[in-house]
Scaffold this motif. Structure first.
Motif, PDB file in Angstrom:
ATOM      1  N   PRO A  77       0.777  -1.168  -0.021  1.00 46.40           N
ATOM      2  CA  PRO A  77      -0.203   0.078  -0.136  1.00 46.40           C
ATOM      3  C   PRO A  77       0.951   1.226  -0.074  1.00 46.40           C
ATOM      4  N   TRP A  78       2.099   1.153   0.716  1.00 44.99           N
ATOM      5  CA  TRP A  78       2.813   2.355   0.888  1.00 44.99           C
ATOM      6  C   TRP A  78       3.706   2.788  -0.595  1.00 44.99           C
ATOM      7  N   CYS A  79       3.401   1.800  -1.588  1.00 47.57           N
ATOM      8  CA  CYS A  79       4.197   2.245  -2.900  1.00 47.57           C
ATOM      9  C   CYS A  79       3.691   3.298  -3.441  1.00 47.57           C
ATOM     10  N   SER A  80       2.404   3.766  -3.337  1.00 43.12           N
ATOM     11  CA  SER A  80       1.766   4.875  -4.045  1.00 43.12           C
ATOM     12  C   SER A  80       2.031   6.309  -3.610  1.00 43.12           C
ATOM     13  N   GLN A  81       2.760   6.165  -2.552  1.00 48.75           N
ATOM     14  CA  GLN A  81       3.605   7.624  -2.109  1.00 48.75           C
ATOM     15  C   GLN A  81       4.684   7.809  -2.861  1.00 48.75           C
ATOM     16  N   ASP A  82       5.275   6.828  -3.656  1.00 48.41           N
ATOM     17  CA  ASP A  82       6.506   7.218  -4.534  1.00 48.41           C
ATOM     18  C   ASP A  82       5.967   7.427  -5.879  1.00 48.41           C
ATOM     19  N   SER A  83       5.977   8.614  -6.468  1.00 46.03           N
ATOM     20  CA  SER A  83       5.344   9.071  -7.692  1.00 46.03           C
ATOM     21  C   SER A  83       5.879   8.074  -8.782  1.00 46.03           C
ATOM     22  N   ASP A  84       6.739   7.359  -8.746  1.00 38.97           N
ATOM     23  CA  ASP A  84       7.334   6.373  -9.814  1.00 38.97           C
ATOM     24  C   ASP A  84       6.760   5.153  -9.618  1.00 38.97           C
ATOM     25  N   MET A  85       5.971   5.094  -8.874  1.00 39.56           N
ATOM     26  CA  MET A  85       5.112   3.709  -8.780  1.00 39.56           C
ATOM     27  C   MET A  85       3.612   4.074  -9.153  1.00 39.56           C
ATOM     28  N   THR A  93      15.476  12.462 -16.668  1.00 40.08           N
ATOM     29  CA  THR A  93      16.469  12.759 -15.881  1.00 40.08           C
ATOM     30  C   THR A  93      17.666  12.549 -16.595  1.00 40.08           C
ATOM     31  N   VAL A  94      18.992  12.700 -15.724  1.00 37.20           N
ATOM     32  CA  VAL A  94      20.243  12.319 -16.501  1.00 37.20           C
ATOM     33  C   VAL A  94      20.722  11.206 -15.978  1.00 37.20           C
ATOM     34  N   LEU A  95      21.150  10.384 -16.949  1.00 41.17           N
ATOM     35  CA  LEU A  95      21.731   9.148 -16.751  1.00 41.17           C
ATOM     36  C   LEU A  95      23.197   8.887 -17.456  1.00 41.17           C
ATOM     37  N   ARG A  96      24.078   8.831 -16.444  1.00 45.09           N
ATOM     38  CA  ARG A  96      25.714   8.758 -17.182  1.00 45.09           C
ATOM     39  C   ARG A  96      26.100   7.401 -16.720  1.00 45.09           C
ATOM     40  N   GLN A  97      27.007   6.837 -17.441  1.00 49.18           N
ATOM     41  CA  GLN A  97      27.876   5.676 -17.287  1.00 49.18           C
ATOM     42  C   GLN A  97      29.166   6.013 -17.083  1.00 49.18           C
ATOM     43  N   MET A  98      29.596   5.575 -15.828  1.00 44.95           N
ATOM     44  CA  MET A  98      31.295   5.674 -15.683  1.00 44.95           C
ATOM     45  C   MET A  98      31.583   4.691 -14.895  1.00 44.95           C
ATOM     46  N   ASN A  99      32.978   4.166 -15.347  1.00 51.45           N
ATOM     47  CA  ASN A  99      33.499   3.084 -14.762  1.00 51.45           C
ATOM     48  C   ASN A  99      32.645   1.909 -14.402  1.00 51.45           C
ATOM     49  N   GLY A 100      31.774   1.476 -15.623  1.00 52.43           N
ATOM     50  CA  GLY A 100      31.049   0.364 -15.307  1.00 52.43           C
ATOM     51  C   GLY A 100      29.914   0.619 -14.572  1.00 52.43           C
ATOM     52  N   ARG A 101      29.636   1.667 -14.144  1.00 54.31           N
ATOM     53  CA  ARG A 101      28.368   1.924 -13.209  1.00 54.31           C
ATOM     54  C   ARG A 101      27.339   3.028 -13.844  1.00 54.31           C
ATOM     55  N   LEU A 102      26.231   2.728 -13.566  1.00 56.54           N
ATOM     56  CA  LEU A 102      25.169   3.988 -13.865  1.00 56.54           C
ATOM     57  C   LEU A 102      25.094   4.900 -12.800  1.00 56.54           C
ATOM     58  N   TYR A 103      25.093   6.320 -13.109  1.00 52.28           N
ATOM     59  CA  TYR A 103      24.858   7.375 -12.205  1.00 52.28           C
ATOM     60  C   TYR A 103      23.295   7.976 -12.588  1.00 52.28           C
ATOM     61  N   LEU A 104      22.422   7.793 -11.792  1.00 51.10           N
ATOM     62  CA  LEU A 104      20.971   8.301 -12.086  1.00 51.10           C
ATOM     63  C   LEU A 104      20.762   9.312 -11.030  1.00 51.10           C
ATOM     64  N   LYS A 105      20.636  10.618 -11.722  1.00 51.92           N
ATOM     65  CA  LYS A 105      20.586  12.072 -10.966  1.00 51.92           C
ATOM     66  C   LYS A 105      18.906  12.192 -10.555  1.00 51.92           C
ATOM     67  N   VAL A 106      18.636  12.367  -9.291  1.00 50.47           N
ATOM     68  CA  VAL A 106      17.629  12.664  -8.592  1.00 50.47           C
ATOM     69  C   VAL A 106      17.522  14.094  -7.956  1.00 50.47           C
ATOM     70  N   LEU A 107      16.392  14.748  -7.969  1.00 54.05           N
ATOM     71  CA  LEU A 107      16.354  15.896  -7.239  1.00 54.05           C
ATOM     72  C   LEU A 107      15.674  15.439  -5.573  1.00 54.05           C
ATOM     73  N   MET A 108      16.557  15.817  -4.655  1.00 55.98           N
ATOM     74  CA  MET A 108      15.854  15.383  -3.278  1.00 55.98           C
ATOM     75  C   MET A 108      15.873  16.828  -2.794  1.00 55.98           C
ATOM     76  N   GLY A 109      14.406  17.432  -2.816  1.00 56.46           N
ATOM     77  CA  GLY A 109      14.169  18.980  -2.264  1.00 56.46           C
ATOM     78  C   GLY A 109      15.101  19.661  -3.080  1.00 56.46           C
ATOM     79  N   LEU A 113      21.291  14.679  -5.986  1.00 53.20           N
ATOM     80  CA  LEU A 113      22.073  13.298  -5.677  1.00 53.20           C
ATOM     81  C   LEU A 113      21.914  12.367  -7.016  1.00 53.20           C
ATOM     82  N   SER A 114      22.871  11.356  -7.174  1.00 55.44           N
ATOM     83  CA  SER A 114      22.781  10.269  -8.012  1.00 55.44           C
ATOM     84  C   SER A 114      22.891   9.123  -7.293  1.00 55.44           C
TER      85      SER A 114
END
Length: 122
Positions: A77-85, A93-109, A113-114
């Motif tokens: 039931p708590w999933c609906s608090q997440d707009s992505d659900m 959003t910005v998604l970068r790949q560096m050193n075999g990793r993904l960095y997905l940028k999100v805005l927190m307030g 942060l990624s």
């Protein structure tokens, strides 16, 4: 860059510092199953329930566009608090790949942060 495969959340990039996941029990998995669809699922170890959604996506240079096309019928039931659900939710959003990793940028307030993802080796 191919996004295909399963990616596991391994940490955060905040103000240039790599940090471990804030809650070690939190498990987040991104599965890019094709060039147009992905699934995001998360849960906390030792707790009941999970959140999962399927989205159509497109990726161009560093821009990731996603639109939620299905939410799992057994989501907690708590999933609906997440707009992505929420069905129909769209995000860019910005998604970068560096050193075999993904960095997905999100805005927190007002802070950027990624989320850092590492490809799961099957």
């Amino acid at each position: 860059m191919s996004l295909l495969g399963v990616w596991i959340f391994v940490g955060l990039l905040y103000q240039g510092q790599e940090l471990p996941p804030p809650n070690p029990a939190l498990q987040i998995v991104y599965h890019f199953s094709s060039d147009t669809e992905n699934t995001l699922r998360y849960w906390r170890e030792g707790e009941q329930g999970f959140c999962e959604r399927r989205a159509q996506y497109s990726f161009n240079q560093e821009q990731l566009y996603q639109k939620v096309i299905e939410v799992h019928p057994d989501n907690a039931p708590w999933c609906s608090q997440d707009s992505d659900m929420r069905l129909g939710f769209e995000s860019w959003t910005v998604l970068r790949q560096m050193n075999g990793r993904l960095y997905l940028k999100v805005l927190m307030g007002e802070e950027d942060l990624s989320f850092i993802w590492k490809r799961k080796i099957e």
